[in-house]
Motif scaffolding. Structure first.
Motif, mmCIF file in Angstrom:
data_model
loop_
_atom_site.group_PDB
_atom_site.id
_atom_site.type_symbol
_atom_site.label_atom_id
_atom_site.label_comp_id
_atom_site.label_asym_id
_atom_site.label_seq_id
_atom_site.Cartn_x
_atom_site.Cartn_y
_atom_site.Cartn_z
ATOM 1 N N SER A 209 0.832 -1.210 0.000
ATOM 2 C CA SER A 209 0.000 0.000 0.000
ATOM 3 C C SER A 209 0.860 1.250 0.000
ATOM 4 C CB SER A 209 -0.925 0.006 1.222
ATOM 5 O OG SER A 209 -1.829 -1.060 1.177
ATOM 6 N N THR A 210 1.828 1.302 0.902
ATOM 7 C CA THR A 210 2.654 2.499 0.986
ATOM 8 C C THR A 210 3.574 2.649 -0.223
ATOM 9 O OG1 THR A 210 4.205 1.224 2.359
ATOM 10 C CG2 THR A 210 2.629 2.636 3.497
ATOM 11 N N LEU A 211 4.054 1.529 -0.760
ATOM 12 C CA LEU A 211 4.923 1.596 -1.930
ATOM 13 C C LEU A 211 4.213 2.240 -3.109
ATOM 14 C CD1 LEU A 211 6.848 -1.808 -1.860
ATOM 15 C CD2 LEU A 211 7.890 0.443 -2.044
ATOM 16 N N VAL A 212 2.973 1.807 -3.365
ATOM 17 C CA VAL A 212 2.281 2.284 -4.567
ATOM 18 C C VAL A 212 1.569 3.617 -4.350
ATOM 19 C CG1 VAL A 212 1.947 -0.059 -5.433
ATOM 20 C CG2 VAL A 212 0.166 0.985 -4.047
ATOM 21 N N LEU A 213 1.407 4.052 -3.114
ATOM 22 C CA LEU A 213 0.705 5.314 -2.858
ATOM 23 C C LEU A 213 1.663 6.482 -2.633
ATOM 24 C CD1 LEU A 213 -2.208 4.180 -0.523
ATOM 25 C CD2 LEU A 213 -2.165 4.371 -2.995
ATOM 26 N N VAL A 214 2.686 6.264 -1.841
ATOM 27 C CA VAL A 214 3.604 7.354 -1.492
ATOM 28 C C VAL A 214 4.436 7.773 -2.702
ATOM 29 C CG1 VAL A 214 5.545 8.024 -0.027
ATOM 30 C CG2 VAL A 214 3.673 6.659 0.923
ATOM 31 N N ASP A 215 4.859 6.810 -3.515
ATOM 32 C CA ASP A 215 5.699 7.116 -4.680
ATOM 33 C C ASP A 215 5.050 8.133 -5.613
ATOM 34 O OD1 ASP A 215 7.255 7.178 -6.985
ATOM 35 O OD2 ASP A 215 7.709 5.053 -6.937
ATOM 36 N N PRO A 216 3.831 7.891 -6.143
ATOM 37 C CA PRO A 216 3.251 8.881 -7.059
ATOM 38 C C PRO A 216 2.950 10.217 -6.400
ATOM 39 C CG PRO A 216 1.656 7.169 -6.549
ATOM 40 C CD PRO A 216 2.973 6.702 -6.018
ATOM 41 N N LEU A 217 2.509 10.190 -5.136
ATOM 42 C CA LEU A 217 2.185 11.445 -4.456
ATOM 43 C C LEU A 217 3.437 12.294 -4.259
ATOM 44 C CD1 LEU A 217 0.020 13.140 -3.102
ATOM 45 C CD2 LEU A 217 0.466 11.906 -0.969
ATOM 46 N N PHE A 218 4.523 11.664 -3.789
ATOM 47 C CA PHE A 218 5.767 12.399 -3.579
ATOM 48 C C PHE A 218 6.359 12.840 -4.910
ATOM 49 C CE2 PHE A 218 10.234 12.898 -2.123
ATOM 50 C CZ PHE A 218 9.995 13.748 -1.048
ATOM 51 N N SER A 219 6.175 12.016 -5.950
ATOM 52 C CA SER A 219 6.688 12.374 -7.273
ATOM 53 C C SER A 219 5.984 13.599 -7.839
ATOM 54 C CB SER A 219 6.525 11.192 -8.235
ATOM 55 O OG SER A 219 7.367 10.117 -7.879
ATOM 56 N N ILE A 220 4.676 13.684 -7.609
ATOM 57 C CA ILE A 220 3.931 14.861 -8.062
ATOM 58 C C ILE A 220 4.485 16.119 -7.394
ATOM 59 C CG2 ILE A 220 1.687 16.014 -7.985
ATOM 60 C CD1 ILE A 220 0.403 13.239 -8.283
ATOM 61 N N LEU A 221 4.732 16.028 -6.093
ATOM 62 C CA LEU A 221 5.279 17.174 -5.361
ATOM 63 C C LEU A 221 6.672 17.540 -5.865
ATOM 64 C CD1 LEU A 221 4.184 16.232 -1.717
ATOM 65 C CD2 LEU A 221 3.101 17.859 -3.281
ATOM 66 N N ILE A 222 7.511 16.539 -6.129
ATOM 67 C CA ILE A 222 8.852 16.807 -6.650
ATOM 68 C C ILE A 222 8.771 17.430 -8.039
ATOM 69 C CG2 ILE A 222 10.999 15.739 -7.463
ATOM 70 C CD1 ILE A 222 10.782 13.716 -5.257
ATOM 71 N N GLY A 223 7.863 16.891 -8.871
ATOM 72 C CA GLY A 223 7.715 17.431 -10.219
ATOM 73 C C GLY A 223 7.339 18.905 -10.206
ATOM 74 N N ILE A 224 6.449 19.271 -9.292
ATOM 75 C CA ILE A 224 6.028 20.668 -9.184
ATOM 76 C C ILE A 224 7.151 21.535 -8.624
ATOM 77 C CG2 ILE A 224 4.443 22.235 -8.004
ATOM 78 C CD1 ILE A 224 2.357 19.985 -8.098
ATOM 79 N N ALA A 225 7.824 21.042 -7.578
ATOM 80 C CA ALA A 225 8.832 21.838 -6.886
ATOM 81 C C ALA A 225 10.129 21.979 -7.683
ATOM 82 C CB ALA A 225 9.137 21.218 -5.525
ATOM 83 N N LEU A 226 10.574 20.912 -8.336
ATOM 84 C CA LEU A 226 11.873 20.930 -9.005
ATOM 85 C C LEU A 226 11.791 21.208 -10.504
ATOM 86 C CD1 LEU A 226 13.860 17.990 -7.329
ATOM 87 C CD2 LEU A 226 13.958 20.425 -6.823
ATOM 88 N N TYR A 227 10.820 20.611 -11.162
ATOM 89 C CA TYR A 227 10.771 20.703 -12.625
ATOM 90 C C TYR A 227 9.713 21.674 -13.146
ATOM 91 C CZ TYR A 227 13.976 16.784 -12.932
ATOM 92 O OH TYR A 227 15.092 15.972 -12.833
ATOM 93 N N GLY A 228 8.956 22.256 -12.242
ATOM 94 C CA GLY A 228 7.959 23.224 -12.672
ATOM 95 C C GLY A 228 6.732 22.615 -13.319
#
Length: 312
Positions: A219-238
């Motif tokens: 559960s945590t593997l498949v949920l945390v990864d996309p959520l954190f990736s969305i935040l990284i995409g917004i914060a780092l790559y715009g």
């Protein structure tokens, strides 16, 4: 193309999960968070097969991240659970019930809704040094804190997911360097960051599989990864998401639906049975039938006397 590549990565990840769980589930309890767990895994042929699929998944993901956005590619990887259900129900002959259909449908509808409502754009920014340092510091903090022992499987899974999400962000930068000049990747720290955080995620994943219920780690593997990736995409790559008017709430509802479906599916006996938490003798009988693929000449065991999930 980005969708095809991301789906290919999700399929490879599902195969990796099946084979690597089979490779570490019979490791001694005392090997958790020790290198002896990896030594145990490396002696298992089935675990090495899972590692091969992990390499394929890495390549598909790298190409997908090069041509697509982080906030698009990583959520699609949630489809791994759908492929996992398909593999277990067809190859291992497990019966799909209403629980699996509800989970699969929720993930599919939620993911489609999120991608449609958010209409991701941007993603052309070059991450700043400060951005990398701050994000990397957060990742290091999460991956070195696992919380109380009673939820260590979920904690290991969350830490592994954060590490994988950060690795994906690094892969996107490395893929851009490689496209310009393949040799130049050797001079960029991001290349070595991929190795470091990728191996950290791999190590934490094996401990998540070994530490406790598969439902918690998956559960945590498949949920945390996309959520954190969305935040990284917004914060780092715009990366930009359409959030004005009704779009924001619709995106939130879609993500919530996708996450609920993933959690629901992660608790399915079809998925948890791979860890030996299912219907005992029936799981062993079905799995022992397939184990002969990895151990030629292995005779099928009677019901209740089948071998464990691991294969040498």
């Amino acid at each position: 193309m980005v969708y095809v590549l991301a789906l290919g990565a999700a399929l490879a990840n599902a195969l990796t999960s099946v084979f690597q769980r089979m490779g570490v589930e019979d490791a001694p309890e005392t090997s958790t968070m020790r290198l002896s767990l990896m030594a145990h895994a490396l002696r298992r042929g089935v675990w090495l097969l899972g590692f091969l699929f992990m390499i394929f998944g890495f390549l598909f993901q790298a190409f997908a991240l090069h041509v697509g956005r982080l906030s698009v590619v990583q959520p699609i990887l949630t489809v791994e659970l759908l492929f996992l259900v398909f593999i277990l129900s067809t190859y291992f002959d497990f019966r799909v019930t209403y629980r699996e259909w509800i989970g699969v449908s929720a993930i599919a509808v939620g993911l489609s809704g999120f991608l449609y409502f958010s209409s991701p754009g941007g993603g052309e920014h070059v991450p700043s040094t400060l951005g990398w340092i701050v994000t990397g510091g957060i990742v290091v903090g999460v991956t070195t804190w696992w919380g109380p022992r009673w939820w260590k499987a979920a904690a290991f899974g969350a830490a592994a997911a954060v590490s994988y999400a950060f690795t994906a962000a690094l892969i996107k930068s490395v893929s851009d360097y490689a496209a310009a000049d393949g040799v130049s990747i050797l001079w960029h720290w991001e290349t070595y960051g991929v190795i470091l955080f990728g191996l950290t995620g791999l190590f934490l994943t094996q401990n998540a599989f070994h530490a406790g219920p598969l439902a918690a780690s998956q559960s945590t593997l498949v949920l945390v990864d996309p959520l954190f990736s969305i935040l990284i995409g917004i914060a780092l790559y715009g990366d930009s998401l359409r959030t004005s008017g009704p779009w924001g709430p619709l995106e939130a509802i879609s993500l919530l639906l996708m996450f609920v479906g993933a959690v629901f599916l992660s608790h399915s006996p079809l998925v948890t049975g791979v860890k030996g938490e299912g219907s005992g003798a029936e799981y062993e009988r079905l799995l022992s039938r397939r184990r002969r693929r990895f151990e030629p000449g292995q005779a099928e065991s009677p019901v209740g006397e089948g071998p464990s999930l691991s294969a040498t």
